[in-house]
Design a protein around this motif. Structure first.
Motif, PDB file in Angstrom:
ATOM      1  N   MET A 180       0.805  -1.204   0.000  1.00  0.00           N
ATOM      2  CA  MET A 180       0.000   0.000   0.000  1.00  0.00           C
ATOM      3  C   MET A 180       0.851   1.272   0.000  1.00  0.00           C
ATOM      4  SD  MET A 180      -3.179  -0.872   2.471  1.00  0.00           S
ATOM      5  CE  MET A 180      -4.141  -2.343   2.236  1.00  0.00           C
ATOM      6  N   LYS A 181       2.156   1.134   0.056  1.00  0.00           N
ATOM      7  CA  LYS A 181       3.033   2.278   0.031  1.00  0.00           C
ATOM      8  C   LYS A 181       3.418   2.631  -1.400  1.00  0.00           C
ATOM      9  CE  LYS A 181       3.950   3.281   4.465  1.00  0.00           C
ATOM     10  NZ  LYS A 181       3.914   4.607   5.058  1.00  0.00           N
ATOM     11  N   GLN A 182       3.881   3.876  -1.586  1.00  0.00           N
ATOM     12  CA  GLN A 182       4.403   4.303  -2.851  1.00  0.00           C
ATOM     13  C   GLN A 182       5.899   4.540  -2.690  1.00  0.00           C
ATOM     14  OE1 GLN A 182       2.221   7.896  -3.835  1.00  0.00           O
ATOM     15  NE2 GLN A 182       0.487   7.134  -2.729  1.00  0.00           N
ATOM     16  N   GLU A 183       6.658   4.435  -3.778  1.00  0.00           N
ATOM     17  CA  GLU A 183       8.089   4.701  -3.709  1.00  0.00           C
ATOM     18  C   GLU A 183       8.333   6.202  -3.560  1.00  0.00           C
ATOM     19  OE1 GLU A 183      10.655   2.738  -3.533  1.00  0.00           O
ATOM     20  OE2 GLU A 183       9.401   0.972  -3.557  1.00  0.00           O
ATOM     21  N   ARG A 184       9.389   6.555  -2.783  1.00  0.00           N
ATOM     22  CA  ARG A 184       9.735   7.949  -2.582  1.00  0.00           C
ATOM     23  C   ARG A 184      10.356   8.502  -3.853  1.00  0.00           C
ATOM     24  NH1 ARG A 184      14.414  10.497   1.285  1.00  0.00           N
ATOM     25  NH2 ARG A 184      13.596  12.598   1.425  1.00  0.00           N
TER      26      ARG A 184
ATOM     27  N   LEU B 288      -9.768  13.835   2.618  1.00  0.00           N
ATOM     28  CA  LEU B 288     -10.949  13.019   2.359  1.00  0.00           C
ATOM     29  C   LEU B 288     -10.721  11.552   2.733  1.00  0.00           C
ATOM     30  CD1 LEU B 288     -13.804  12.648   1.307  1.00  0.00           C
ATOM     31  CD2 LEU B 288     -12.860  12.513  -1.023  1.00  0.00           C
ATOM     32  N   TYR B 289      -9.508  11.062   2.524  1.00  0.00           N
ATOM     33  CA  TYR B 289      -9.199   9.672   2.880  1.00  0.00           C
ATOM     34  C   TYR B 289      -9.452   9.442   4.362  1.00  0.00           C
ATOM     35  CZ  TYR B 289      -6.581   5.267   3.126  1.00  0.00           C
ATOM     36  OH  TYR B 289      -6.220   3.953   3.322  1.00  0.00           O
ATOM     37  N   LEU B 290      -9.000  10.388   5.189  1.00  0.00           N
ATOM     38  CA  LEU B 290      -9.153  10.218   6.630  1.00  0.00           C
ATOM     39  C   LEU B 290     -10.600  10.450   7.072  1.00  0.00           C
ATOM     40  CD1 LEU B 290      -5.867  11.769   8.009  1.00  0.00           C
ATOM     41  CD2 LEU B 290      -6.419   9.400   7.487  1.00  0.00           C
ATOM     42  N   GLU B 291     -11.298  11.354   6.413  1.00  0.00           N
ATOM     43  CA  GLU B 291     -12.724  11.525   6.720  1.00  0.00           C
ATOM     44  C   GLU B 291     -13.491  10.250   6.390  1.00  0.00           C
ATOM     45  OE1 GLU B 291     -13.805  14.996   4.524  1.00  0.00           O
ATOM     46  OE2 GLU B 291     -12.982  16.383   6.022  1.00  0.00           O
TER      47      GLU B 291
ATOM     48  N   ARG C  40      -8.528   0.580  -0.538  1.00  0.00           N
ATOM     49  CA  ARG C  40      -8.194   1.406   0.626  1.00  0.00           C
ATOM     50  C   ARG C  40      -8.338   0.563   1.886  1.00  0.00           C
ATOM     51  NH1 ARG C  40     -12.106   6.291  -1.551  1.00  0.00           N
ATOM     52  NH2 ARG C  40     -11.026   6.506  -3.562  1.00  0.00           N
ATOM     53  N   ILE C  41      -7.639   0.928   2.940  1.00  0.00           N
ATOM     54  CA  ILE C  41      -7.649   0.125   4.166  1.00  0.00           C
ATOM     55  C   ILE C  41      -9.077  -0.099   4.651  1.00  0.00           C
ATOM     56  CG2 ILE C  41      -6.993   0.111   6.606  1.00  0.00           C
ATOM     57  CD1 ILE C  41      -4.450   1.638   5.777  1.00  0.00           C
TER      58      ILE C  41
ATOM     59  N   LEU D 284      -0.895   3.474  11.002  1.00  0.00           N
ATOM     60  CA  LEU D 284      -0.983   3.226   9.563  1.00  0.00           C
ATOM     61  C   LEU D 284      -0.651   4.559   8.891  1.00  0.00           C
ATOM     62  CD1 LEU D 284      -3.945   1.774  10.900  1.00  0.00           C
ATOM     63  CD2 LEU D 284      -3.244   0.363   8.972  1.00  0.00           C
ATOM     64  N   LEU D 285       0.596   4.718   8.518  1.00  0.00           N
ATOM     65  CA  LEU D 285       1.115   6.035   8.154  1.00  0.00           C
ATOM     66  C   LEU D 285       1.292   6.173   6.641  1.00  0.00           C
ATOM     67  CD1 LEU D 285       3.776   6.239  11.003  1.00  0.00           C
ATOM     68  CD2 LEU D 285       1.413   7.099  11.012  1.00  0.00           C
ATOM     69  N   TYR D 286       0.540   7.084   6.081  1.00  0.00           N
ATOM     70  CA  TYR D 286       0.612   7.447   4.676  1.00  0.00           C
ATOM     71  C   TYR D 286       0.441   6.256   3.740  1.00  0.00           C
ATOM     72  CZ  TYR D 286       1.883  11.744   6.847  1.00  0.00           C
ATOM     73  OH  TYR D 286       1.838  12.856   7.640  1.00  0.00           O
ATOM     74  N   PRO D 287      -0.666   5.526   3.909  1.00  0.00           N
ATOM     75  CA  PRO D 287      -0.950   4.436   2.959  1.00  0.00           C
ATOM     76  C   PRO D 287      -1.245   5.009   1.581  1.00  0.00           C
ATOM     77  CG  PRO D 287      -2.863   4.874   4.331  1.00  0.00           C
ATOM     78  CD  PRO D 287      -1.746   5.705   4.896  1.00  0.00           C
ATOM     79  N   ASN D 288      -1.052   4.196   0.557  1.00  0.00           N
ATOM     80  CA  ASN D 288      -1.453   4.584  -0.789  1.00  0.00           C
ATOM     81  C   ASN D 288      -2.944   4.934  -0.749  1.00  0.00           C
ATOM     82  OD1 ASN D 288      -2.270   4.624  -3.525  1.00  0.00           O
ATOM     83  ND2 ASN D 288      -0.707   3.138  -4.086  1.00  0.00           N
ATOM     84  N   PRO D 289      -3.336   6.148  -1.126  1.00  0.00           N
ATOM     85  CA  PRO D 289      -4.748   6.544  -0.969  1.00  0.00           C
ATOM     86  C   PRO D 289      -5.686   5.948  -2.007  1.00  0.00           C
ATOM     87  CG  PRO D 289      -3.507   8.324  -1.983  1.00  0.00           C
ATOM     88  CD  PRO D 289      -2.493   7.269  -1.615  1.00  0.00           C
TER      89      PRO D 289
END
Length: 222
Positions: A1-5, A173-176, A148-149, A133-138
Motif C-alpha cells: 500500500m506504500k508508494q516509492e519515494r 478526504l481519505y481520513l474523513e 483502501r484500508i 498506519l502512516l501514509y498508505p497509498n490513498p
C-alpha cells in the motif's frame, strides 16, 4: 500500500471523488458480515514465527506500524515508546532494505503482508495497544474503494485487533472516509491537521516540504 519515494516535490492528491464514497456503508457492511479468510502467505508465516518468538521470550506491550516502508517510523516509535515492542510490517524487501538501523533495541521489522500478521495475532490472542498506519497509498480513484484500508476485506480484522488507531495522510478526504467507516463500525475518533512537528516517515517529510496540509485520524483504544 506504500508508494516509492521520489526525489522531487510531490503533487497534491487528485481524485474524481468529491466526498465520502457513496458505497462505503454498503461495502463495509458486507465485510463486517463475513470472515476474512485469505490464506497466509509462506513468507508471512515465517515472519510471524520470528514475532511470536520475541513476544514469548520478552513479553511487552505491542505496537504495530503497518505498511512501514523503510521502517523509519518504526524506529521513531521505538524511541517514543521504550517499554513497548514496536513491530513494523511491510511487504517490500526493497523498501525494508533501505532501513537505517537505530540504537533502540525494542523494535522488529517484518517482511510480510500486514493483513496476514493481523490474522495471526488475532488468532493467538495478541492485541496491540496502538496501531499506526502512516501514509498508505490513498487509491484516489473512486473505483478503487476496496483497495483502501477501510474498504478492504481485512478491515474487520483490523477492528478486531483493537488498540488506539492512528492513520496519517496528505488527503483529508481519505481520513474523513476512514473515520466514517470507523464510526459506522462503532468506533469513535477525530480527524485533525498535524502540527508542524518532526516527521514520522519520509513521506511525511516530503509532503510537508511540498507544502501539503497533513492530516491524521486518531481513535482511542477499543
Amino acid at each position: 500500500m506504500k508508494q516509492e519515494r521520489q526525489a522531487d516535490f510531490s503533487r497534491p492528491v487528485t481524485s474524481n471523488q468529491a466526498g465520502v464514497h457513496p458505497r462505503l456503508a454498503q461495502n463495509l457492511q458486507r465485510h463486517l458480515e463475513s470472515e476474512f479468510k485469505r490464506p497466509i502467505a509462506p513468507h508471512s508465516q515465517a515472519a510471524y514465527a520470528e514475532l511470536a518468538k520475541s513476544l514469548s521470550s520478552s513479553p511487552r506491550p505491542l505496537i504495530l506500524d503497518s505498511f512501514c516502508g523503510t521502517g523509519m517510523s518504526t524506529a521513531v516509535l521505538a524511541a517514543r515508546y521504550p517499554n513497548h515492542l514496536i513491530v513494523g510490517i511491510d511487504q517490500s524487501a526493497h523498501r525494508l532494505g533501505k532501513h537505517v538501523p537505530a540504537s533502540a533495541d525494542n523494535y522488529l521489522l517484518l517482511r510480510a503482508n500486514a493483513e496476514d500478521i493481523w490474522q495471526l495475532l488475532l488468532k493467538d490472542g495478541h492485541r496491540p495497544t496502538n496501531h499506526f498506519l502512516l501514509y498508505p497509498n490513498p487509491w484516489p480513484k473512486s473505483k478503487h474503494l476496496q483497495r483502501r484500508i477501510h474498504g478492504h476485506a481485512s478491515f474487520a480484522t483490523l477492528l478486531a485487533l483493537g488498540g488506539a488507531i492512528e492513520v496519517r495522510s496528505n488527503w483529508q478526504l481519505y481520513l474523513e472516509e476512514f473515520g466514517m467507516a470507523m464510526f459506522l463500525a462503532g468506533r469513535f475518533g477525530v480527524v485533525a491537521q498535524i502540527p508542524n512537528e518532526p516527521a514520522l516517515t519520509l513521506f511525511e517529510e516530503k509532503y510537508r516540504l511540498s507544502g501539503h496540509p497533513l492530516w491524521r485520524y486518531h481513535s482511542g483504544p477499543q
